[in-house]
Structure formats: C-alpha cells, structure tokens
Design an enzyme around this catalytic site. Structure first.
Site, PDB file in Angstrom:
ATOM      1  CE1 TYR A  23       0.639   0.365   4.455  1.00  0.00           C
ATOM      2  CE2 TYR A  23      -1.572  -0.476   4.800  1.00  0.00           C
ATOM      3  CZ  TYR A  23      -0.357  -0.054   5.306  1.00  0.00           C
ATOM      4  OH  TYR A  23      -0.167  -0.050   6.648  1.00  0.00           O
ATOM      5  CD  GLU A  24      -0.219   5.735   1.496  1.00  0.00           C
ATOM      6  OE1 GLU A  24      -1.430   5.669   1.693  1.00  0.00           O
ATOM      7  OE2 GLU A  24       0.304   6.659   0.841  1.00  0.00           O
TER       8      GLU A  24
END
Lengths: 581, 581
Positions: free
Chosen positions: B421-422
């Site tokens: 994620y990110e």
C-alpha cells in the site's frame, strides 16, 4: 487460476539435468506418459481442493478428525491410481520406479495442494523406515497396505520440550512380555496424526525404554497402529489440532499415547537405535520437502504470471494504452525471479533424486554421498526460495494479493512451514557444513564443484550474445563457492569449529545459487544444441534467457555471500553485547 | 511477550543520526519525556489489543462497521492524550512538534498494534492535504476535529480497474450549484473507511469532473464527510469488508458514493489538480509506512529475542546442558540480522523525518529535496526488511512460529501489506530512480553519497579491532552505490530510459543497505566516543557490535546488487521469450 503441472519443463530437467536419457531405468516415452497422467490428477483432482482445504481446514470433534470436503474422495482416487507406491519395491506392491520420477510427481501433488501432498510424503517415509529396519513380521503386516496407500503413516518425534533436540524426548516404552511394547507419552506437531481418509494410521514413534542411556543414544523406534491387528482401537488419540498459519487442510495433531495404560507398539530396528532408523526416513523426507517447495513456487509463479498477463495498469514504454503489467520492467523482474528460482530449485532437487537412483547402480556409495551432500541444499534452498517466490507472488498481485480470494496469500502462508519442518533450514545448513562437507575428507564436495566447473567451461565455450554475462558470472559464482568451501573445511578442522556454523546459512545459500545456476546452464546448453539441430520449440529460447537472467540477476549475490562466510563470523564474540537483555 | 517501545535506542538514533541535539526545536529532556509517555501508551494500551484485533477483526453488519473489542476505548485514550496532532500547526490545535518526534511515536503505535496505527496515519495525511490545499472555510470546519483526532480521515484513490494506475479513475463529480459537488462512484481498499471509533469520517476522494481532461490531469480531490455539517448522513456507505491476510482489525472497506443520487463533497485545491494534492499527502504517508515497517520489525525482534532466551534446545559449544537457543551461532545470526535491519531502517526513516524538519529551517529546499530522495528508500527498504524480519521471527520460533498462538505468524501476515500500500515497493523503486535521482541534475543524490562517505572516512580513522572489517566494507558499499547511481543517471539520459527501471528495485535495496550501514556507523562512532568519555552503558558496546555485524554480514550484498543494476537489464530484450505463454 488453477495449477497445471509443467510436464514438458519437468521432462526437460529430468533429461538434461537429472540424466534420465542415460539412466535406462525407464524410457523417455514412459516417463512422459506417467508424468502426463500424474499432471492430470494433480490439476483436475487435487488443485481444485486447495482453496476448499484452506477455508474449511481439518476439524476435531469428539476425538475424531474430519478432513475438508473432497479430501477423502481425492485420496481414494490417488490410491486407486497406484500413485502412492511409485518407488517402492514391487515385492511389496510398489512400482519400483526411479526416484527422479517420484520427485516430479511429488512436486506435482504439492504444487497442486500442499496440505494434501504431505500425507503421501509421510507415508513414503514410513515405508522406507519399515522396509529398511522392520522385522519380517511387521513388514508382512504393514508394508503392503502402506505401499498401496490404503493405510497412511506418521512420524512421531516432537514433544513439547523437545523440538529439534531429540535428546530431550520423554515418551516411554516398556516390554509387554509378548514381543510388543506399551507406549506412554505425548507428542506434538504430528502431521496427519488422525484423519478420515484411511482406515488405519501407522504411527512411527520415538520413545525411551526403561534404563536406556540418556540422550539420543537411548531412543528407540516403535510402530504403533491406530487399529490393532485384532481390529480393536489402540490406546492412542488425537488430543488437539493446531491453529496454524497455513496448510489448514493438513491436520497437525497433538497425540496422546497410553491414556488407558499404554498403547501397543512393536520395535522397529534395534533397541536404542531409533534415531538412526528415523534419520534414514528423514533424509529422504527432506528431499520431499524440497520438492514441496518447488511445487509451491511453481504454483505461485503460474498464478502471478496469469494475473500479470490479464491485469492492465499503466503504459509500458512505447505503448499508447494501458498495458498488461507483465510488460513493465519491474514486474518482469519479479516474474523472472520467480521462474528462475523455481527452475533452479527443481534442478537441484531432481539432481539429488538422480544421485539416489545412481546409488542403486554401479556408482554406489559415491552417488549416495553426493545425494547426502545435496539433500540439505535441496531442502533448504528450495524452501527458502519457495517463501520468497510466494511472497513475490503476492507482490505481483498488488492489493489483490493481500486479500485471501486470489490464493496468492494462501501460497505464502502454506509455504512458511517448509523452512521449519523436517529439520529447520538452519539445521540443514549446519548439516551441510558440519556433516556433509567433511564426507570423504572433502572429496564429495570437491567433486560436486568440479562438475559445476565443467558446466561453466561448456558455457564459456558456447558464449555468444544470447548468454550475455552469464558465462563469466557462472565461473565467478563457482569460484566464490570454492573459496567459501575451503574456508568452511578449514574452520571445521580448527580449534574453533563453531566458526564454521556461524557461516552455515549464507554458505548453504551460496551453494544453492551456484548449483542452481549450473543446472540452468545445462538446460540452456541443451536448448542451444536443440536450436542448432533445427528444433523450433520457443521454450528453448526461454530456457536460454532464463539461465541468463539467473546468472546476471540472482547469482551475483554469491561473491557477497562468500565474503560473509569467510569474514562474517566476528559476531561469535560480539553477539553477547547485542543480544543479552 | 508484549511490545515495549525501545525509547533509549530511539533517543540515541534521534540524537546521533537525526541530529536532534543540534536542532533546538525541542530539548533532549523534553523529547525523552514525550517518548517515554508515548511508549507507555503503546505498551500498556495498544499492544494488548494486537492479538485481540487479529482474532476478532472488524465486522460489517447492516452497513455498520464495528471494531474489535477495546479499540474504540483505546482510540479515545489516544485522542485524549493529545497524540493525534503532534506535528500539526498549533493554530489548528496541533502541538507543532518536529517530524522526528512524530516519527518515533508513529513507530511505537505501529510496533504495538499495526492495525490500530494505520488510523491516525491516515488522519495525518488528511490533515496535511487539507492544511496545504483546503479553502479557509473547509479548514475551519474540519481541521480542528481532525487534528484533535475526534474525527478521522481516509484516502479514496483505488477503484477496481485502477490500482496503481490513477489515470484510469472513473468516480464522477458534478457541481451542485451551491459550491458543493455531487460525487458518484465506487472505491476499494479504503482503510478505516468506516468504523465506530469516531463520530465522523472525512473522506478525501479522487474523482473526475465532467469534461475534465483524460488521464491523471483530469482528476480532482474532494472532501466528502460521512456526516454532513447539518448533522445528516451523507450519501455514502461501506459496501463490503475485505477478507485479508493480515491487519484484520483494520477495516478495509469498499465504499459506495452516491447510491441515492450523489454524495455531497467540496473541492480541495484546484480543479483537475487533485493528484498533486494527493501526492503531497502520500509522500509523507510513505514515510509513515516506512515507520510502520520499523515498528513491526522491532516488535518481531523483541518477540523472537525473548523466545530465544527462554527456549532451551541442544548444547552450545562448551555447554554441558541444554542451552537457550540464543546461544547457537545460527540463531544469533538470525537475531542479529533482525536487530541490525531494524536499527538501519529506523536510522533511514528518522533521517528522512529530520530532512523534513530541516526543510522548515534555513536549509530549505535542499533539505526538502533530500527528504524527497530518501522517502522511497524509507518506505520500501523499511517495509521489505519488515517482511524479512517478521519471517525470521517465525523461523526463530521453529514449529511454534507456524502456530498462531505465539503472534510471530501474525506479525508476518500483518507486515505483508506494507510493501504494497501507499505505492508498491516497485513503484517506490521507480520513483527513486526515475524522479528522485534526477533532482537538481543528480546533485541531491551526490550530496547524500558524499555524506555517507564522510561517515565512512570517520569509521576508517576510528578503525580498531572492535570494528573488524566494517570500515572497509562500508567504503566498498558506498562505492558500489556510487557506481550504480552513475549508471542509473546515464541510463535515464540515454535513448532507452526504461533500462534504468529494469534495475530500479536492486538499486533501491543497494541504496538502503549503504544508507542504513552509514546510519549504524554514526551510532557506533557516537557510542565509541561515549565509551572513551567514560560512559559505562553496555548498550554502547552493543551498538558498535551491531554496526559491525551489519557491515560484515548484510552490507556485502551491495557489490552484487551494483552488478545487477549495471549488467542485469538484458532481460528487457529476453523477457518475452520466457514470459509469453
């Protein structure tokens, strides 16, 4: 995306790495037919149960363990097909096929469904121990049903206080006076200790006789069946199932022997020699676990590749619209890493199986020693890369990889056990350095390195632009292995042999990388010869490219690893400063 | 074994790597007091909920998401303590503390309980985006409650067809005529999209205005609250929760906006400039995710170390009875690897936070560019090692690691999201090579390498037997980074810039190893000076030994990685042969 057995790749590795063509025990045509049929079973019957097994798990209720839906029927199909006794002696109902074919099949069962594949792997170990060490009477009673797969086997080693340290075992055995023994004790982590796929489970149990010497020289091996010859239930039960990270469908049992006075068992082999019997069994099981790693890695690679060909995200260089992510260089690196590690581990495992086959022929002990040398590498390298490959498989899926629906996460959870059971990979590394390098005063490992060098020389002669830096890298990797080997052997002979153990894990990785690269180079050379001979199968160009990728992108770790092996042991003096609280 | 914040190690890194002593924004005494208090909250309140959260997970029923028991109360304690607005502007109710202190606190929350720590991390991103780009009216309405933590924030980027590829977004926005907009669309993977810890959830949503340009230049950012200013519920709902591998307590929502005609939202920043706003927010969130990695790695290391000190198996060299496994060289290697990677990643992350602080002072843009350069390394290196460390934590536990009771397996499952994620770690690598190396025509990266060289020179001057091969290895590692950097910059300027992307991932690892080693070397030098000055804290010897271990055992990978970056890109031509079906 379901698993399909990569039969043509397996056949190529069997022929050009494991020497199937020259072995003569089975023809290439027969081998191909067997693997094709096994692949059908793996893909059509076992693979569809993989997610089901993960979701349902095995369940324990009122002392009875029930498998996930479909498993019992699949196991019956497996047994009916005669797949359980591939390598067993035809005198016991086996098919007497070479280990290399069994290796390929083991890879398939476990690639399709690791939790399922464990069961026949355990039974195979039981067959070996019994065939090698059992009395004629025990063999007559149990071997046939184990070879057919009608009954399954377990290994009962671990106790709560004794994991890798078998000297600490406490389970007791007492002679009953009628040739049998009464067994009392608790075991944990007993894979397939209880299930509903077979009518009987044959437990091979390590226990101590009264007045036995302490430590590992006082351990004996007993056969303790769930159902006794007279049809009555033995005094043993599954007292609990572990809640595990993965392989949910495989019941991991706590076993209680002798709640009602003592389970009935029979001695296998001599008194106090149980560990030797168990080790025969474990050494081959270790190759089996390596093959489980190859299977899981292959399945994860297939799944990631299929996803990467479908999923469109971003524009690759020169593309006007969203490209399948397989077109992006960084995704290609991940997929090629997965494919290359998998193929390298397959090569190492099949090579080990081939050495076991050769040990039965004129080469004899030299081949057996080679198999002994390669076994810890086959186990630990293959299962380490299985974890890495499964994790890369999650990464290729992006956010989808973290949700359980894709199956990528399951592969990662399942794979995690492989580096732990059948001797942790740290123990494999210690086995390689401490017990296997000294074989024949180092001659076994030197011969193996010499064989790698011959491959590197052939690759150097073949050098062309298709191979890039691969020939030079292969040579450098083997030299790094050679230097690290000399260092380890010298350390073992020094007054501080534990220094060799400090570098055991990076040494094993280095060995696996060099040996794996050599295996892929042999395949590349064979594909190159085939192309020159006019063959047009595009898989040949793929193998050459894969060997090059491995040599240029994974093998360069070898020189750093050799540095670590040679110069990294300073922590033996320093660890206390960091690790004491 | 519960997590305890390693306050004294954090303080040492803040002082000697992140330059807290010289910064002057907060005194060492105050910093120590703040971290001690934060550590108490992390250890006493958040850590005990970590297993509970994993077992219960968040649940969705009738559109309402309920957190695991204890989470809502813990969040109230967190908010009441004022921990949510550490770095926010005091004008908005924040405490105006430097980023470096927030970094240490973020590490703690996430080390104690990753699933919990995500929530304030998302809110922090929302605060930044709103403070930087929101209208005065929006700021007045939302900033105070977000800074206090009374309300929480989310980022709504991903849609089923658009993961990393934001150009493919389809969520629509239309002006309502009253200054607000109507938002219609579906989002997935919305972390803390709905929960019962706060009265309102403020969604920051990427959407397209009618007639907006296609691609990423046609995306705008909207603030869409769960509860509208008049107290009514907005037209949005959580339509599903993902069944995930880890961080079970963190609700990962599918969000439906505008089922009943359109959710009400307000534009943040300018029309069609939403991506720029979101990227401000994401860049800092990326450092936050790196810190999550450090926290998880620290927790896994503490757990493994505690186990290894208790568990007795086998006899270490010179021991007459079973030793705690921490005495075995191979286990020491695992634990030291865990500790060294964790400390190195902490150094990189704190250094990045310090650059963000420095950007607010006289150094200005040069420091901001340094932070930009380091951010993808902080994110990807820290989270890659978090996965490796968590997996080693399982391995140290042996069979116990594979059963869920110990918590080692949970750490591994939880950690797996961090590389995804990110911005996946592949995207971080591409960001580092493609966008960050070219900053100021390469001057930013050159300055960073020069700073590493200065540390290496100090270490060479200090060279004594305690440091072993560390000074030489550090120099070699930095030279490898320098060569690989030159290669990447040259590739970017060539007519085939994608060649640089082929090596982006090994380049980032190489960068992280060299930078991490330099951070540990600075700590070792500081500890060495302290010992010379007569300090007797045994932690000083530990830091010197750890820096040496890193340099001798982990840093040697750099030269192979440089080879891969420089010579490994041949697969750009070959990948098709291997990867096409």
């Amino acid at each position: 995306m379901s698993y399909r057995a990569p039969v043509s790749e397996m056949m190529f590795t069997l022929r050009h790495v494991a020497g199937l063509d020259g072995a003569g025990a089975v023809s290439v045509e027969d081998a191909d037919a067997i693997l094709t049929e096994a692949g059908r079973l793996a893909g059509d019957v076992l693979a569809p149960l993989n997610r089901v097994g993960d979701r349902h798990g095995a369940t324990l209720s009122n002392g009875v363990v029930t498998m996930a839906p479909g498993f019992a029927a699949a196991y019956k199909t497996f047994v009916a097909g005669g797949w359980n006794g591939l390598t067993a002696d035809p005198d016991h109902g086996g098919q007497g096929l070479p280990q290399v074919l069994d290796a390929a099949c083991t890879e398939m069962w476990n690639g399709a469904n690791l939790a399922f594949g464990l069961c026949p792997l355990l039974t195979a170990g039981g067959i070996e121990a019994l065939a090698a060490h059992g009395s004629e009477d025990l063999k007559a009673r149990y071997l046939g049903k184990l070879v057919s797969g009608e009954w399954t086997a377990t290994m009962n080693l671990t106790e709560p206080q004794a994991g890798s340290d078998l000297a600490a075992l406490r389970t007791r055995a007492e002679p009953a006076g009628d040739g049998s023994y009464r067994i009392v004790g608790s075991k944990i982590y007993i894979t397939y200790g209880a299930h509903d796929m077979a009518d009987n489970v044959v437990h091979l149990v390590l226990a101590r006789l009264k007045d036995a010497p302490s430590g590992t020289r006082g351990i004996s091996l007993f056969l303790v069946p769930k159902v006794l010859p007279d049809g009555s239930e033995n005094d043993l039960r599954c007292s609990g199932l572990e809640h595990k990270l993965g392989i949910h469908a495989s019941p991991t049992c706590s076993m209680a022997f002798g709640d009602r006075g003592g389970a009935t068992g029979w001695l296998v082999g001599e008194e106090n020699r149980g560990l030797a019997c168990m080790f025969t069994m474990m050494n081959n099981a270790r190759l089996g676990v390596g093959l489980q790693g190859v299977g899981v890695a292959e399945a994860a690679t297939q799944r990631a590749l299929a996803y990467a060909r479908e999923r469109r995200q971003g524009k690759a260089a020169g593309s006007a619209e969203a490209s399948p992510i397989v077109a992006h260089p960084d995704v290609q690196r991940m997929l090629l890493t997965m494919k290359a590690y998998t193929a390298a581990a397959r090569g190492i495992c099949y090579l080990t199986a081939a050495a076991l086959d050769a040990a039965e022929g004129p080469e004899g002990k030299a081949a057996l020693d080679r198999a002994s040398l390669l076994t810890p590498v086959a186990k630990a390298f293959s299962t380490d890369i299985a974890n890495e490959v499964a994790s890369l498989g999650v990464q290729v899926h992006g956010g989808m990889g973290f949700v359980e629906e894709t199956g990528a996460a399951q592969a990662m959870r399942d794979a995690r056990i492989l580096g732990i059971y059948e001797g942790t990979n740290g123990i494999q590394a210690i086995d390689l350095t401490g017990r296997k390098l000294p074989l024949n005063d180092g001659a076994t490992v030197r011969a193996q390195i010499a064989a790698m060098r011959r491959v590197a020389e052939s690759l150097l002669k073949a050098a062309d632009s298709d191979l890039g830096h691969a020939p030079a890298r292969l040579r450098a990797g083997i030299e790094a292995l050679d230097q690290a080997t000399s260092h380890q052997l010298a350390s073992l002979r020094s007054n501080r042999p534990e220094a060799a153990l400090a570098g055991a894990t990076p040494y094993l990785r280095l060995f696996g990388l060099a040996q794996g690269a050599a295996c892929l180079a042999r395949e590349a050379l064979a594909s190159r010869a085939a192309l020159k001979a006019g063959e047009t199968d595009p898989a040949h160009a793929g193998r050459i490219a894969l060997a090059r990728f491995f040599a240029e992108n994974l093998l360069p770790a070898t020189e750093g690893l050799a540095q670590v092996v040679i110069d990294g042991g300073g922590f033996l003096d320093d660890a206390g400063a960091v690790l004491t609280g």
